[in-house]
Design a protein around this motif. Structure first.
Motif, PDB file in Angstrom:
ATOM      1  N   GLN A 261     -12.471  -3.538  -2.574  1.00  0.00           N
ATOM      2  CA  GLN A 261     -12.040  -3.027  -3.874  1.00  0.00           C
ATOM      3  C   GLN A 261     -11.276  -1.725  -3.679  1.00  0.00           C
ATOM      4  N   GLY A 262     -10.125  -1.634  -4.354  1.00  0.00           N
ATOM      5  CA  GLY A 262      -9.318  -0.426  -4.271  1.00  0.00           C
ATOM      6  C   GLY A 262      -8.228  -0.467  -3.220  1.00  0.00           C
ATOM      7  N   LYS A 263      -8.147  -1.568  -2.449  1.00  0.00           N
ATOM      8  CA  LYS A 263      -7.101  -1.667  -1.423  1.00  0.00           C
ATOM      9  C   LYS A 263      -6.076  -2.709  -1.845  1.00  0.00           C
ATOM     10  N   PRO A 264      -4.854  -2.299  -2.184  1.00  0.00           N
ATOM     11  CA  PRO A 264      -3.818  -3.254  -2.566  1.00  0.00           C
ATOM     12  C   PRO A 264      -3.488  -4.205  -1.421  1.00  0.00           C
ATOM     13  N   GLU A 265      -3.118  -5.429  -1.779  1.00  0.00           N
ATOM     14  CA  GLU A 265      -2.746  -6.401  -0.755  1.00  0.00           C
ATOM     15  C   GLU A 265      -1.564  -5.919   0.057  1.00  0.00           C
ATOM     16  N   ALA A 266      -0.600  -5.256  -0.605  1.00  0.00           N
ATOM     17  CA  ALA A 266       0.571  -4.764   0.123  1.00  0.00           C
ATOM     18  C   ALA A 266       0.175  -3.739   1.186  1.00  0.00           C
ATOM     19  N   GLN A 267      -0.800  -2.915   0.870  1.00  0.00           N
ATOM     20  CA  GLN A 267      -1.280  -1.929   1.839  1.00  0.00           C
ATOM     21  C   GLN A 267      -1.936  -2.631   3.030  1.00  0.00           C
ATOM     22  N   ALA A 268      -2.761  -3.637   2.758  1.00  0.00           N
ATOM     23  CA  ALA A 268      -3.410  -4.379   3.839  1.00  0.00           C
ATOM     24  C   ALA A 268      -2.381  -5.126   4.677  1.00  0.00           C
ATOM     25  N   ALA A 269      -1.360  -5.697   4.012  1.00  0.00           N
ATOM     26  CA  ALA A 269      -0.321  -6.421   4.742  1.00  0.00           C
ATOM     27  C   ALA A 269       0.476  -5.476   5.642  1.00  0.00           C
ATOM     28  N   TYR A 270       0.818  -4.313   5.117  1.00  0.00           N
ATOM     29  CA  TYR A 270       1.644  -3.352   5.859  1.00  0.00           C
ATOM     30  C   TYR A 270       0.870  -2.694   6.996  1.00  0.00           C
ATOM     31  N   GLN A 280       2.570 -12.099  -1.867  1.00  0.00           N
ATOM     32  CA  GLN A 280       2.272 -13.428  -2.387  1.00  0.00           C
ATOM     33  C   GLN A 280       3.491 -14.324  -2.439  1.00  0.00           C
ATOM     34  N   PHE A 281       4.682 -13.746  -2.363  1.00  0.00           N
ATOM     35  CA  PHE A 281       5.911 -14.523  -2.401  1.00  0.00           C
ATOM     36  C   PHE A 281       6.454 -14.837  -1.011  1.00  0.00           C
ATOM     37  N   GLY A 282       5.713 -14.424   0.025  1.00  0.00           N
ATOM     38  CA  GLY A 282       6.142 -14.678   1.392  1.00  0.00           C
ATOM     39  C   GLY A 282       7.136 -13.683   1.940  1.00  0.00           C
ATOM     40  N   ARG A 283       7.326 -12.567   1.244  1.00  0.00           N
ATOM     41  CA  ARG A 283       8.256 -11.533   1.711  1.00  0.00           C
ATOM     42  C   ARG A 283       7.543 -10.567   2.645  1.00  0.00           C
ATOM     43  N   ALA A 284       8.221 -10.126   3.696  1.00  0.00           N
ATOM     44  CA  ALA A 284       7.655  -9.124   4.603  1.00  0.00           C
ATOM     45  C   ALA A 284       7.490  -7.817   3.849  1.00  0.00           C
ATOM     46  N   VAL A 285       6.274  -7.267   3.838  1.00  0.00           N
ATOM     47  CA  VAL A 285       5.982  -6.045   3.091  1.00  0.00           C
ATOM     48  C   VAL A 285       6.496  -4.839   3.867  1.00  0.00           C
TER      49      VAL A 285
END
Length: 398
Positions: A261-270, A280-285
């Motif tokens: 909780q509190g961690k954006p997916e983009a942050q985890a991906a990056y 979620q759209f398959g774009r490189a973050v």
């Protein structure tokens, strides 16, 4: 490319969202939504012969930077005789490939105060965090190309012992998030607002906290490392994702339930390569952003010169006295004391919701709400004049 659609079904399909709806039991209420009109609270949709579709000019949320048209039909609030905490929905619709229809529900918890929007899914009703006597439903339509069409929406409100897992905290949920500047002047946000120069709003990567245009039901307090803060309404969806309500617990998070909780997916991906480093759209973050800031919020409210880590408090998740900023349009100065000569330590955008910690007597000010010498403390060392704040009830002395 990975995409998730709530209803990826063929044409002319009858859909159900939530529990099947037999005859209403005692304490339950059933009704059929009126889909025949579109009003000022709606955006990007049109209705003809009782069917709702995306308008040809339906916007693509500016902050999401994804070519997906989005529209909302927000129905009139429905008052029931006894408290309920769940709503199931049955939808008749036509959903082409690449399109989506979703049913969102919220409950009234006070004067202009609402719970977060919760989706009624095909396999589960929308469960609210508290029992209410007034509920509101909205249809969310999205499409890459051909628009979905909704011809009927049947609803059932009832009480369940199932918990939403969301508990309101006095100050509201607060997380340290990476912020980027949205810019995109001239673009249109998810709620239909056309972005102007030095605008004051934010974008979050989920429609669960999206305010209607010209409202601040869902607002945030954003504070920078320099000590400045801005209170601003959520008017767009993004950055990167559109289904990432990362501020919610895993049990109710729409996607990415295995993230803390509190961690954006983009942050985890990056940072961690989560989801292959993609959104979620398959774009490189390309950055870990969990919030986008309009230019005025970025430059004038927070005095930022570059993208930065900020502390974000999600105002609607708090409890206690709250009100809404009412000005002629410009943001309201937030002062270090209860006088207009005290140093400016931030801004509160028009329409933004503010949580009131307490009130003090200070300089008399005349504003949109009349003349008053009361000032509200909305954070430690940060005050706004009551003359520009509506709806506050129950504030105690500091």
């Amino acid at each position: 490319m990975t995409r998730r659609y709530l209803i990826p079904l063929a044409l002319a399909t009858v859909l159900t969202a939530g529990l099947a709806a037999p005859a209403a039991a005692a304490g339950e209420v059933e009704w059929r939504a009126d889909l025949s009109t579109v009003d000022a609270d709606d955006n990007g949709v049109t209705t003809h012969d009782g069917a709702v579709r995306l308008d040809r000019a339906a916007p693509t949320p500016a902050s999401a930077r994804a070519a997906i048209r989005t529209g909302f039909l927000q129905l009139a609030p429905r008052t029931v005789d006894a408290p309920v905490n769940a709503v199931a929905a049955s939808v008749a619709s036509t959903v082409p490939a690449g399109a989506e229809v979703a049913v969102d529900v919220r409950g009234a918890v006070g004067d202009e105060q609402w719970t977060e929007w919760v989706e009624a899914r095909p396999d589960a009703p929308a469960v609210l965090p508290t029992a209410v006597t007034t509920v509101q439903v909205r249809l969310a339509l999205t499409a890459e190309k051909a628009s979905p069409s909704v011809s009927r929406l049947d609803l059932r409100a009832f009480t369940t012992t199932t918990s939403s897992g969301v508990v309101a905290e006095a100050a509201g949920l607060s997380y340290r998030i990476f912020a980027t500047r949205e810019g995109l002047v001239g673009g249109t946000t998810a709620n239909g607002h056309v972005i102007v120069s030095r605008d004051h709003f934010v974008a979050l990567p989920s429609r669960r906290g999206l305010s209607a245009k010209g409202t601040g039901t869902y607002s945030v307090r954003v504070c920078a490392a320099n000590g400045r803060c801005e209170w601003a309404p959520v008017w767009d969806v993004g950055p990167w994702n559109t289904k990432d309500d990362y501020w919610n617990p895993s049990s109710t998070r729409e996607m990415w339930k295995d993230l803390p909780q509190g961690k954006p997916e983009a942050q985890a991906a990056y940072q961690d390569g989560y989801n292959g480093g993609k959104d979620q759209f398959g774009r490189a973050v390309a950055n870990p952003a969990g919030i986008d800031l309009a230019d005025g919020t970025f430059w004038d409210g927070l005095k930022l010169t570059d993208n930065a880590w900020v502390t974000v408090t999600y105002q609607w998740t708090g409890s206690g006295p709250a009100g809404f900023i009412r000005t002629a349009g410009d943001p309201l100065n937030v002062r270090s004391g209860a006088t207009s000569t005290a140093s400016q330590v931030g801004l509160a955008a028009n329409y933004a919701q503010v949580r009131v910690e307490c009130q003090v007597t200070g300089q008399s000010v005349t504003g949109s709400q009349g003349t008053s010498n009361i000032w509200y403390r909305i954070a430690a060392g940060k005050f706004v004049a009551r003359a520009y704040v509506s709806g506050v009830s129950g504030a105690t002395a500091c």
